[in-house]
Every structure is written in structure tokens, then in C-alpha cells.
Enzyme design. Sequence first.
Site, short mmCIF file in Angstrom:
data_model
loop_
_atom_site.label_atom_id
_atom_site.label_comp_id
_atom_site.label_asym_id
_atom_site.label_seq_id
_atom_site.Cartn_x
_atom_site.Cartn_y
_atom_site.Cartn_z
CG ASP A 38 -2.27 0.69 0.93
OD1 ASP A 38 -2.24 1.89 0.61
OD2 ASP A 38 -3.33 0.04 1.03
CG ASP A 64 2.62 6.50 -5.51
OD1 ASP A 64 1.66 5.98 -6.15
OD2 ASP A 64 2.80 7.72 -5.44
CE1 TYR A 157 -13.35 3.58 -8.14
CE2 TYR A 157 -15.61 3.15 -8.81
CZ TYR A 157 -14.50 2.80 -8.06
OH TYR A 157 -14.53 1.69 -7.25
CE LYS A 161 -12.05 0.57 -9.52
NZ LYS A 161 -11.01 -0.29 -8.92
CB THR A 192 -13.85 -0.12 2.50
OG1 THR A 192 -14.20 0.79 1.45
CG2 THR A 192 -14.25 -1.54 2.10
P1 NAP Z 1 -9.76 1.34 0.64
O1 NAP Z 1 -9.80 0.70 1.98
O2 NAP Z 1 -9.60 2.82 0.53
O3 NAP Z 1 -8.59 0.61 -0.19
C1 NAP Z 1 -7.94 1.18 -1.28
C2 NAP Z 1 -6.46 1.22 -0.98
O4 NAP Z 1 -5.74 1.62 -2.16
C3 NAP Z 1 -6.11 2.23 0.13
O5 NAP Z 1 -5.40 1.57 1.16
C4 NAP Z 1 -5.25 3.25 -0.58
O6 NAP Z 1 -4.22 3.78 0.21
C5 NAP Z 1 -4.65 2.41 -1.70
N1 NAP Z 1 -4.08 3.26 -2.74
C6 NAP Z 1 -4.63 4.38 -3.26
N2 NAP Z 1 -3.79 4.93 -4.15
C7 NAP Z 1 -2.68 4.15 -4.18
C8 NAP Z 1 -1.44 4.22 -4.87
N3 NAP Z 1 -1.16 5.21 -5.72
N4 NAP Z 1 -0.52 3.25 -4.65
C9 NAP Z 1 -0.77 2.25 -3.77
N5 NAP Z 1 -1.92 2.13 -3.09
C10 NAP Z 1 -2.87 3.07 -3.28
O7 NAP Z 1 -11.06 1.02 -0.16
P2 NAP Z 1 -11.70 -0.37 -0.66
O8 NAP Z 1 -13.13 -0.12 -0.74
O9 NAP Z 1 -11.17 -1.53 0.05
O10 NAP Z 1 -11.16 -0.40 -2.17
C11 NAP Z 1 -10.53 -1.54 -2.73
C12 NAP Z 1 -10.88 -1.63 -4.19
O11 NAP Z 1 -12.27 -1.92 -4.30
C13 NAP Z 1 -10.65 -0.35 -4.99
O12 NAP Z 1 -10.06 -0.68 -6.22
C14 NAP Z 1 -12.04 0.20 -5.18
O13 NAP Z 1 -12.15 0.97 -6.35
C15 NAP Z 1 -12.84 -1.09 -5.28
N6 NAP Z 1 -14.27 -0.95 -5.01
C16 NAP Z 1 -14.70 -0.58 -3.76
C17 NAP Z 1 -16.06 -0.45 -3.54
C18 NAP Z 1 -16.61 -0.07 -2.20
O14 NAP Z 1 -17.83 0.14 -2.11
N7 NAP Z 1 -15.81 0.05 -1.15
C19 NAP Z 1 -16.97 -0.71 -4.57
C20 NAP Z 1 -16.48 -1.06 -5.81
C21 NAP Z 1 -15.14 -1.19 -6.02
P3 NAP Z 1 -4.49 5.01 1.23
O15 NAP Z 1 -5.57 4.57 2.15
O16 NAP Z 1 -3.18 5.18 1.88
O17 NAP Z 1 -4.89 6.16 0.38
#
Ligand code: NAP
Length: 266
Positions: A38, A64, A157, A161, A192
Site C-alpha cells: 500500500d 506508490d 472512476y 474500472k 470500507t
Molecule cells: P480502501 O480501503 O480505501 O482501499 C484502497 C487502498 O488503495 C487504500 O489503502 C489506498 O491507500 C490504496 N491506494 C490508493 N492509491 C494508491 C497508490 N497510488 N498506490 C498504492 N496504493 C494506493 O477502499 P476499498 O473499498 O477496500 O477499495 C478496494 C478496491 O475496491 C478499490 O479498487 C475500489 O475501487 C474497489 N471498489 C470498492 C467499492 C466499495 O464500495 N468500497 C466498490 C467497488 C469497487 P491510502 O488509504 O493510503 O490512500
Amino acid sequence: MDLGISTRTALVSGADSGIGWHTAERLLREGATVVITDLDQGRLDEAAARLPADAGQLYAFAADLTDSGAVASLASMVREAAGPIDILVQSAGITGAQGLFHEIDEQGWANTIEVDLLAPVRLVRAFLDDLRAGGWGRIVFVASEDAVQPYDDELPYCAAKAGVLALAKGLSRSYAHEGLLVNAVSPAFIATPMTDAMMDKRAKQRGTDRDEAIQSFLSEKRPFMEIGRRGEPEEVADVIAFLCSDRASFVNGSNYRVDSGSVATI
Ligand code: NAP
């Protein structure tokens, strides 16, 4: 169900929280060696400390994913510490630029595409040789319901995706005969930090609290989420873990929706 991955090594991105962290936990409990990555090493180390110590081996290296040099260093560190990976779970992502099309500038588009589409490309490029080498491999991309059901207030976004789904499908054609299977998972509205931030912003705009923001978001913006609640990250991680496993040996080029019915077509 034994997933048959206790001898496998997995890299999970976006793993200091949310879907990525829960996937790492699931794979560790199956006995896999897991590398989490991360943005921030401090937060990653804290996340690693919350993972089970009595399960598979665990490594944590920050990178990153918008920085090609950092991704190359990550690949070297992973190889040196854990050897070649068999499984790649790409969960890192951002909500990105928000607003109607006329409200988002080119930089907003570029930043979102950079993280949500180019970072997955970069990760695969860095680890593809490893994933192909062993005659058995899995890539799982975390896409989104938005890929096939775009919402007009987050088009960068959605477009990124949709690109991830195209990437998954395209890659699934290239290497399956070598044993490398590629699939996607498309969640909707999971509890999340990503949706906590969205709901806190919505609550502030409406002068209410997070719970009301969630309920009104479900009824007004996600009417087909028939189960009527936010999903839990574990509910996505279970599907990802299956796709990473030996049990999913004939599943390739698919997109598993974990969305409570949100996408309005079958
Ligand atoms: P999350 O907890 O915010 O996880 C996303 C992680 O990606 C965060 O830890 C973030 O780091 C990291 N990240 C962002 N930019 C980055 C970079 N440049 N390099 C390395 N890491 C990076 O949210 P999540 O919901 O679990 O998301 C996981 C995936 O599920 C994402 O791809 C999201 O688009 C997808 N998704 C989520 C949902 C939902 O409802 N939650 C729905 C559809 C799809 P920081 O926290 O340090 O910024």
C-alpha cells in the site's frame, strides 16, 4: 473448503485497509505466503500487525503504484523476500475526481486513470514473468459495479474500472493455456474507508449522520441493492479468495459481481 493454496505466494495491493486487507487475511488463513502493499509503510506495518501471526508467512512493502520506479523496487523486494508470486490481487484504488462531467478538469481525469487503470497495468507488467513462470497463476482485479453501470457523478472512476474489466478479459485470453487465469470482481457499496469517506461527505452536505447518509444513498442512488445494506469487505474477500484458489481451476475471463443486485441486468 480447502482452497489448495498453502504452497502459493500472493501479492495483494491496497492491503492496509478494506477489501485488500480482508483478502490478505483470507489468503493467510489458507496458509499462503502473502505480501501486502500500500502507499504508506507505517500504516502498512500497523495493518500487518492486525493480521493473524499463526497463519502463512507475511511480508509488507510499501509502494506508490503510480510510480514505475517504486513498482520495480517493489518487485525486487518481493522476489528477494518471498520468491516469485503465483497470485496477484489488485485492490488499490481511489474514488477519484467527483462531479458531473462539466465539473471535472483534465487533471482530475488523469489522476483517476493513473491510479485506477494504469496502476493495475503497471503491477501486471512488473510481475507477469513470475506469474507465468510456474505453470499455475491467478490474477484478480477489483473492478466495480461502475464499470458496467456508470454513474454520472464519477465518470473518471467508471471509465477506469471499465478499462480494468477490458484488461482482465484481454489478459485472460493470453496466458490461460500456461495456467495463468485472470478474473475480476465487481463490488458495490462495501463498508470500507473509501465509502466511509463518501458517506461522511454526504452526511455533511445533508446535515445528518453517516447512518442516515447510508440509508438515503441506498434508497436514492442504489435502488437495486436488494439486500438493503452496505456489503462487508469479508463478503468480497471470500469471492476473491475463491478466484485465487485451486478450486477455481476452470474460471477464467469472468467478472464476479458482489453487489447485492445493484447492476440492473443479469
Ligand atoms: P480502501 O480501503 O480505501 O482501499 C484502497 C487502498 O488503495 C487504500 O489503502 C489506498 O491507500 C490504496 N491506494 C490508493 N492509491 C494508491 C497508490 N497510488 N498506490 C498504492 N496504493 C494506493 O477502499 P476499498 O473499498 O477496500 O477499495 C478496494 C478496491 O475496491 C478499490 O479498487 C475500489 O475501487 C474497489 N471498489 C470498492 C467499492 C466499495 O464500495 N468500497 C466498490 C467497488 C469497487 P491510502 O488509504 O493510503 O490512500
